[in-house]
Design an enzyme around this catalytic site. Structure first.
Site, short mmCIF file in Angstrom:
data_model
loop_
_atom_site.label_atom_id
_atom_site.label_comp_id
_atom_site.label_asym_id
_atom_site.label_seq_id
_atom_site.Cartn_x
_atom_site.Cartn_y
_atom_site.Cartn_z
N ASP A 52 2.31 -0.42 -15.06
CA ASP A 52 3.76 -0.38 -14.88
C ASP A 52 4.41 -1.70 -15.31
O ASP A 52 3.72 -2.69 -15.55
CB ASP A 52 4.13 -0.06 -13.41
CG ASP A 52 3.23 -0.78 -12.40
OD1 ASP A 52 2.68 -1.85 -12.74
OD2 ASP A 52 3.10 -0.30 -11.27
N ASN A 54 2.12 2.90 1.86
CA ASN A 54 2.64 4.28 1.96
C ASN A 54 1.87 5.24 1.04
O ASN A 54 2.31 6.37 0.83
CB ASN A 54 4.14 4.32 1.63
CG ASN A 54 4.42 3.93 0.19
OD1 ASN A 54 3.51 3.62 -0.57
ND2 ASN A 54 5.69 3.94 -0.18
N HIS A 69 1.26 4.80 -2.22
CA HIS A 69 1.64 4.84 -3.64
C HIS A 69 0.55 4.24 -4.53
O HIS A 69 -0.22 3.39 -4.11
CB HIS A 69 3.01 4.18 -3.87
CG HIS A 69 3.04 2.69 -3.81
ND1 HIS A 69 4.18 1.99 -3.47
CD2 HIS A 69 2.09 1.74 -4.04
CE1 HIS A 69 3.93 0.70 -3.52
NE2 HIS A 69 2.67 0.52 -3.86
N GLU A 91 5.88 6.57 -5.78
CA GLU A 91 6.13 6.59 -4.33
C GLU A 91 5.96 8.02 -3.80
O GLU A 91 5.91 8.97 -4.59
CB GLU A 91 7.56 6.10 -4.07
CG GLU A 91 7.87 4.70 -4.60
CD GLU A 91 7.11 3.58 -3.90
OE1 GLU A 91 6.44 3.84 -2.89
OE2 GLU A 91 7.19 2.44 -4.38
P1 PGA Z 1 -1.09 -5.06 -3.28
O1 PGA Z 1 -0.19 -3.88 -3.80
O2 PGA Z 1 -2.36 -5.00 -4.08
O3 PGA Z 1 -0.29 -6.29 -3.57
O4 PGA Z 1 -1.33 -4.81 -1.83
C1 PGA Z 1 -0.79 -2.66 -4.06
C2 PGA Z 1 0.29 -1.67 -4.38
O5 PGA Z 1 1.35 -1.72 -3.72
O6 PGA Z 1 0.08 -0.84 -5.27
#
Ligand code: PGA
Length: 254
Positions: A65, A133, A135, A140
């Site tokens: 992304d 959550n 994602h 999301e």
């Molecule tokens: P993080 O984020 O590795 O910084 O915990 C993961 C994500 O939100 O995809």
């Protein structure tokens, strides 16, 4: 799904890097994720590269992304983030690292172009973190389980969380271009990584819950080659931990 439970973040990174190494030495197309979770994996890959145990020279890499309105050269772009944390430290050429064109005048056209680029290349091994959550990428809850690369409005909480990286509030990106769950699912192999108690619920839902858009990572249950590598804390809400340990042990002894 293969579930590997490790003592801590460092051990998660070592196992992930070990699994990726043969792909890297074969010149695979890699799918890379930003975020804090893959950092221990990237640190181990950098070490293996510096020790000449692996070479990325024949690899190419695709990011999941990128923010809309941010150019590749912006220090806050995911392209720069992956450069800072991995690709500038290894023997991969910058022009073999691909990301959505966040600064394209037409984000929808940029998303379509990136979809074509990723699907044309074919990702051999994709590394993923997971949000609290559920994602993956910027998909999301409620994202289409078969969706392709798209422009996604960021959750207001994500925008607020990101504000600290930007000089003023109106510079904070409100949208991103992200590979969709259908795009991600086309990767031949997937490594889902998680560390810490804050990810335990999401991991339980992704691995043992129903396949549902309310936990986007649960789509990975439909994929034939997923390895989940997590630390003890992230595994703490799984029901079948003992079975997963048994399976790993049994496979080692084969
Ligand atoms: P993080 O984020 O590795 O910084 O915990 C993961 C994500 O939100 O995809």
């Amino acid at each position: 799904m293969r579930i590997l439970i490790r003592k801590n973040n460092e051990a998660v990174g070592q196992s992930a890097a070990q699994l990726m190494s043969p792909f890297i030495n074969r010149g695979a197309t890699l799918g890379l994720a930003t975020g804090s979770t893959p950092l221990s994996t990237y640190a181990e890959l950098i070490r293996l590269n510096q020790d000449a145990e692996i070479s990325f020279q024949q690899c190419q890499a695709f990011l999941l992304d990128e923010y809309v309105g941010i150019s590749r050269t912006d220090p806050n772009s995911y392209y720069q983030t992956i450069r800072d944390t991995l690709t500038s430290h290894i023997d991969i050429a910058d022009d073999r690292v691909f990301s959505p064109a966040g600064d394209h005048g037409d984000s929808f056209a940029a998303a379509q172009a990136y979809e074509n680029q990723v699907s044309g290349a074919g990702v051999d091994i994709q590394i993923l973190g997971i949000g609290a959550n559920g994602h993956i990428g910027f998909n999301e809850p409620s994202s289409s389980l078969s969706g392709l690369t798209k422009v996604q409005a960021l959750h207001p909480k994500t925008v607020a969380d990101n504000a600290r990286f930007f000089a003023s509030e109106n510079e904070v990106p409100t949208h991103a271009i992200t590979q969709g769950l259908g795009t991600i699912s086309r990767a031949k192999n997937i490594l889902l990584l998680a560390v810490g108690e804050s990810k335990a619920q999401a991991i339980a839902q992704a691995v043992e819950g129903p396949v549902s858009a309310s936990c986007p990572a649960s789509i990975l249950q439909m994929h034939p080659a997923v390895t989940v590598i997590i630390d003890e804390a992230a595994a703490s809400r799984l029901d079948n931990v003992e079975y997963y340990r048994h399976v790993e042990q049994a496979n080692l002894n084969e």
